[in-house]
Design a protein around this motif. Sequence first.
Motif, PDB file in Angstrom:
ATOM      1  N   SER A   1       0.830  -1.201   0.000  1.00 56.65           N
ATOM      2  CA  SER A   1       0.000   0.000   0.000  1.00 56.65           C
ATOM      3  C   SER A   1       0.869   1.257   0.000  1.00 56.65           C
ATOM      4  CB  SER A   1      -0.915   0.001   1.227  1.00 56.65           C
ATOM      5  OG  SER A   1      -1.658  -1.180   1.243  1.00 56.65           O
TER       6      SER A   1
ATOM      7  N   LYS B   1      10.264 -11.170   0.327  1.00 55.47           N
ATOM      8  CA  LYS B   1       9.148 -10.859   1.222  1.00 55.47           C
ATOM      9  C   LYS B   1       7.840 -11.387   0.641  1.00 55.47           C
ATOM     10  CE  LYS B   1       6.768  -7.221   3.766  1.00 55.47           C
ATOM     11  NZ  LYS B   1       5.415  -7.175   3.232  1.00 55.47           N
TER      12      LYS B   1
ATOM     13  N   TYR C   1      -6.079 -12.160  -5.514  1.00 49.46           N
ATOM     14  CA  TYR C   1      -5.201 -13.333  -5.631  1.00 49.46           C
ATOM     15  C   TYR C   1      -3.787 -12.845  -5.919  1.00 49.46           C
ATOM     16  CZ  TYR C   1      -4.353 -18.352  -6.405  1.00 49.46           C
ATOM     17  OH  TYR C   1      -3.923 -19.659  -6.297  1.00 49.46           O
TER      18      TYR C   1
ATOM     19  N   TRP D   1      -0.123 -11.806  -3.694  1.00 51.74           N
ATOM     20  CA  TRP D   1       0.690 -12.671  -2.826  1.00 51.74           C
ATOM     21  C   TRP D   1      -0.082 -13.101  -1.590  1.00 51.74           C
ATOM     22  CZ3 TRP D   1       4.544 -15.085  -4.782  1.00 51.74           C
ATOM     23  CH2 TRP D   1       5.244 -14.528  -5.850  1.00 51.74           C
ATOM     24  N   CYS D   2      -0.743 -12.132  -0.926  1.00 51.08           N
ATOM     25  CA  CYS D   2      -1.482 -12.492   0.299  1.00 51.08           C
ATOM     26  C   CYS D   2      -2.667 -13.390  -0.035  1.00 51.08           C
ATOM     27  CB  CYS D   2      -1.983 -11.232   1.009  1.00 51.08           C
ATOM     28  SG  CYS D   2      -0.664 -10.201   1.660  1.00 51.08           S
TER      29      CYS D   2
ATOM     30  N   VAL E   1     -16.623 -10.481  -7.035  1.00 53.98           N
ATOM     31  CA  VAL E   1     -17.154 -10.502  -5.665  1.00 53.98           C
ATOM     32  C   VAL E   1     -18.682 -10.596  -5.723  1.00 53.98           C
ATOM     33  CG1 VAL E   1     -17.326  -9.203  -3.501  1.00 53.98           C
ATOM     34  CG2 VAL E   1     -15.240  -9.073  -4.855  1.00 53.98           C
TER      35      VAL E   1
ATOM     36  N   ALA F   1      -8.159  -9.143   0.630  1.00 54.72           N
ATOM     37  CA  ALA F   1      -6.699  -8.961   0.689  1.00 54.72           C
ATOM     38  C   ALA F   1      -6.242  -8.280  -0.591  1.00 54.72           C
ATOM     39  CB  ALA F   1      -6.003 -10.311   0.853  1.00 54.72           C
ATOM     40  N   THR F   2      -6.684  -7.039  -0.782  1.00 54.12           N
ATOM     41  CA  THR F   2      -6.353  -6.348  -2.040  1.00 54.12           C
ATOM     42  C   THR F   2      -5.561  -5.059  -1.835  1.00 54.12           C
ATOM     43  OG1 THR F   2      -8.313  -4.905  -2.099  1.00 54.12           O
ATOM     44  CG2 THR F   2      -8.559  -7.151  -3.006  1.00 54.12           C
TER      45      THR F   2
ATOM     46  N   PHE G   1      -7.244  -2.314  -1.721  1.00 55.63           N
ATOM     47  CA  PHE G   1      -8.123  -1.315  -2.329  1.00 55.63           C
ATOM     48  C   PHE G   1      -9.382  -1.071  -1.490  1.00 55.63           C
ATOM     49  CE2 PHE G   1      -5.370  -2.468  -5.750  1.00 55.63           C
ATOM     50  CZ  PHE G   1      -5.209  -1.287  -6.462  1.00 55.63           C
TER      51      PHE G   1
ATOM     52  N   VAL H   1     -13.840  -2.990  -1.789  1.00 54.77           N
ATOM     53  CA  VAL H   1     -13.927  -4.121  -2.730  1.00 54.77           C
ATOM     54  C   VAL H   1     -15.149  -4.985  -2.402  1.00 54.77           C
ATOM     55  CG1 VAL H   1     -11.469  -4.175  -3.330  1.00 54.77           C
ATOM     56  CG2 VAL H   1     -12.273  -5.519  -1.408  1.00 54.77           C
TER      57      VAL H   1
ATOM     58  N   HIS I   1      -3.915  -4.100   4.288  1.00 55.90           N
ATOM     59  CA  HIS I   1      -3.305  -3.161   5.236  1.00 55.90           C
ATOM     60  C   HIS I   1      -4.309  -2.168   5.823  1.00 55.90           C
ATOM     61  CE1 HIS I   1      -0.123  -0.790   7.041  1.00 55.90           C
ATOM     62  NE2 HIS I   1      -0.675   0.286   6.531  1.00 55.90           N
TER      63      HIS I   1
ATOM     64  N   ASN J   1      -5.244 -10.536  11.221  1.00 57.54           N
ATOM     65  CA  ASN J   1      -4.145 -11.274  11.844  1.00 57.54           C
ATOM     66  C   ASN J   1      -3.379 -10.430  12.872  1.00 57.54           C
ATOM     67  OD1 ASN J   1      -3.124  -9.767   9.745  1.00 57.54           O
ATOM     68  ND2 ASN J   1      -1.575 -11.248   9.151  1.00 57.54           N
TER      69      ASN J   1
HETATM   70  P1  NAI Z   1      -0.836  -7.709  -4.449  1.00 55.61           P
HETATM   71  O1  NAI Z   1      -0.739  -6.462  -5.243  1.00 55.61           O
HETATM   72  O2  NAI Z   1       0.111  -8.832  -4.740  1.00 55.61           O
HETATM   73  O3  NAI Z   1      -2.326  -8.294  -4.589  1.00 55.61           O
HETATM   74  C1  NAI Z   1      -3.509  -7.538  -4.518  1.00 55.61           C
HETATM   75  C2  NAI Z   1      -4.479  -8.167  -5.519  1.00 55.61           C
HETATM   76  O4  NAI Z   1      -5.796  -7.632  -5.326  1.00 55.61           O
HETATM   77  C3  NAI Z   1      -4.088  -7.875  -6.979  1.00 55.61           C
HETATM   78  O5  NAI Z   1      -3.922  -9.095  -7.666  1.00 55.61           O
HETATM   79  C4  NAI Z   1      -5.255  -7.058  -7.497  1.00 55.61           C
HETATM   80  O6  NAI Z   1      -5.538  -7.293  -8.874  1.00 55.61           O
HETATM   81  C5  NAI Z   1      -6.382  -7.555  -6.609  1.00 55.61           C
HETATM   82  N1  NAI Z   1      -7.544  -6.664  -6.567  1.00 55.61           N
HETATM   83  C6  NAI Z   1      -7.569  -5.313  -6.504  1.00 55.61           C
HETATM   84  N2  NAI Z   1      -8.846  -4.875  -6.477  1.00 55.61           N
HETATM   85  C7  NAI Z   1      -9.649  -5.962  -6.499  1.00 55.61           C
HETATM   86  C8  NAI Z   1     -11.056  -6.159  -6.497  1.00 55.61           C
HETATM   87  N3  NAI Z   1     -11.900  -5.122  -6.468  1.00 55.61           N
HETATM   88  N4  NAI Z   1     -11.538  -7.412  -6.557  1.00 55.61           N
HETATM   89  C9  NAI Z   1     -10.700  -8.473  -6.616  1.00 55.61           C
HETATM   90  N5  NAI Z   1      -9.333  -8.352  -6.631  1.00 55.61           N
HETATM   91  C10 NAI Z   1      -8.826  -7.118  -6.564  1.00 55.61           C
HETATM   92  O7  NAI Z   1      -0.756  -7.292  -2.914  1.00 55.61           O
HETATM   93  P2  NAI Z   1      -0.471  -8.239  -1.652  1.00 55.61           P
HETATM   94  O8  NAI Z   1       0.983  -8.301  -1.401  1.00 55.61           O
HETATM   95  O9  NAI Z   1      -1.257  -9.483  -1.804  1.00 55.61           O
HETATM   96  O10 NAI Z   1      -1.103  -7.329  -0.472  1.00 55.61           O
HETATM   97  C11 NAI Z   1      -2.505  -7.137  -0.359  1.00 55.61           C
HETATM   98  C12 NAI Z   1      -2.799  -6.273   0.872  1.00 55.61           C
HETATM   99  O11 NAI Z   1      -2.370  -6.976   2.047  1.00 55.61           O
HETATM  100  C13 NAI Z   1      -2.078  -4.928   0.919  1.00 55.61           C
HETATM  101  O12 NAI Z   1      -2.912  -3.963   1.516  1.00 55.61           O
HETATM  102  C14 NAI Z   1      -0.873  -5.206   1.788  1.00 55.61           C
HETATM  103  O13 NAI Z   1      -0.359  -4.017   2.379  1.00 55.61           O
HETATM  104  C15 NAI Z   1      -1.478  -6.126   2.809  1.00 55.61           C
HETATM  105  N6  NAI Z   1      -0.560  -6.967   3.550  1.00 55.61           N
HETATM  106  C16 NAI Z   1      -1.064  -7.491   4.716  1.00 55.61           C
HETATM  107  C17 NAI Z   1      -0.269  -8.286   5.504  1.00 55.61           C
HETATM  108  C18 NAI Z   1      -0.836  -8.854   6.781  1.00 55.61           C
HETATM  109  O14 NAI Z   1      -0.064  -9.332   7.616  1.00 55.61           O
HETATM  110  N7  NAI Z   1      -2.139  -8.864   6.970  1.00 55.61           N
HETATM  111  C19 NAI Z   1       1.134  -8.586   5.162  1.00 55.61           C
HETATM  112  C20 NAI Z   1       1.531  -8.080   3.864  1.00 55.61           C
HETATM  113  C21 NAI Z   1       0.704  -7.282   3.098  1.00 55.61           C
END
Ligand code: NAI
Length: 401
Positions: free
Chosen positions: A139, A165, A200, A202-203, A241, A254-255, A257, A260, A280, A325
């Motif tokens: 983010s 990471k 879909y 990484w998270c 969704v 987990a996006t 955005f 969603v 986040h 989490n």
């Molecule tokens: P990423 O960029 O790899 O994945 C996000 C995905 O969401 C993308 O594939 C995107 O196309 C999709 N997306 C966006 N809008 C959408 C919608 N309206 N409908 C369906 N899919 C949609 O990002 P990552 O690394 O997976 O991180 C996701 C979030 O999790 C971020 O906010 C990040 O900061 C946070 N995060 C949370 C952690 C935790 O411990 N809870 C640890 C690391 C990251």
Amino acid sequence: MDTIEAAQNLQWTASHMPLMKEIASEFEDTQPFRGVRIGVSLHLEVKTAVLVLALRRGGADVVAAGNYGTTQDNMVALLRENGIDARGSGSDSREEHLATVQSVVESQPDVLLDNGADLMKLAIDLGGLVLGATEETTSGHMRLTTELAELVRVPVIVINDSPLKAIVENKHAVGQSVYESFCRLTNLMPQSRSMLVVGYGWCGRGISHYARANGAHVCVAEVDELKAMEAAVDGFRVGSVEEMIGGVDVVITATGFRNVVGETAIARMRDGVLLANAGHFDWEIDLAAIDALTVERTPLGHTIERHILEDGRTVDVIARGRMMNLAGPQPKGNSIESMDLGFAMQARSLERIVQEHDNLPPGAQPVPDDINRDLARRFVEAAQSSVGRNNGSRARPDRQE
Ligand code: NAI
């Protein structure tokens, strides 16, 4: 948990962070942060404490704030006892939290260790002069390359962009901790429940795979065609969704955005659905839209709230959409080993910013390749040595051939 228990927890955690242990003892000799003030904005929990204390051993003067709603007060107390200027509390209102973050920037740090680009945005707004920064999250990267792109004049190494990471923390550790948090916060069996994972990346990959491996029926909503295809060939039912939400018991976003899970999706949710977020920011589920339809809201335990909607449906929401989490009693966050790797990247990247800020280009940039490769090698070495210890592949003194 009092500070004695917090100290024991710190001891257990630090003993499973071999990369940070090595770096902290090197920093004690080399003192890379002597005379440097580091402004920190990170979830203040036990693994962060290991990082912050390592920076201090490297000579840094550390001023640290947590993120909204996730600060562990006992860790703040413990850090203060150990010479860190840790600020804020888990019970702070959003306004109090923002004031604390602002006070970190007003303390005139030389470098920033940021999470979500909050410190960098304030440093720009307040005209703070920093040499550079590291940024932990996806983010934050998004903000640095959009709204702040033209304004950032110093190098910012984005830890999240490292493949290390993404694989170890975002995929595997978030998958594990979201599964663990679902069980801990609800005390329900995920087996046989239908679950929609939104995103879909990484998270989302990790959350989907760990949930399915533990018996949940998982489907995936993803707007990026390539990732949607990947989810489909990984064996998940894929759609939007809005198409899928009516058929599931649990939704996890987990996006990164906003909204969603928006108005149309909310209209289609089934009675009794459970909503949670792992992204986040607490903005992925449109709670304002749910609140507008709510006739009664009842807290159920520490973290779950039940909304009774005007049409009679009930909707349960975990932690008002904050990261599940890190919510509820005794949140563990992501696994110790994954954070050892992530924080080793933080420590090395901060060291690089302090040493090389004049030679690095301004703006968001990835973790330097030499740091990635060195830490990947050390991570594998540490992991292999633990496998060797546990599976008996080394000679055991009690076995006679
Ligand atoms: P990423 O960029 O790899 O994945 C996000 C995905 O969401 C993308 O594939 C995107 O196309 C999709 N997306 C966006 N809008 C959408 C919608 N309206 N409908 C369906 N899919 C949609 O990002 P990552 O690394 O997976 O991180 C996701 C979030 O999790 C971020 O906010 C990040 O900061 C946070 N995060 C949370 C952690 C935790 O411990 N809870 C640890 C690391 C990251």
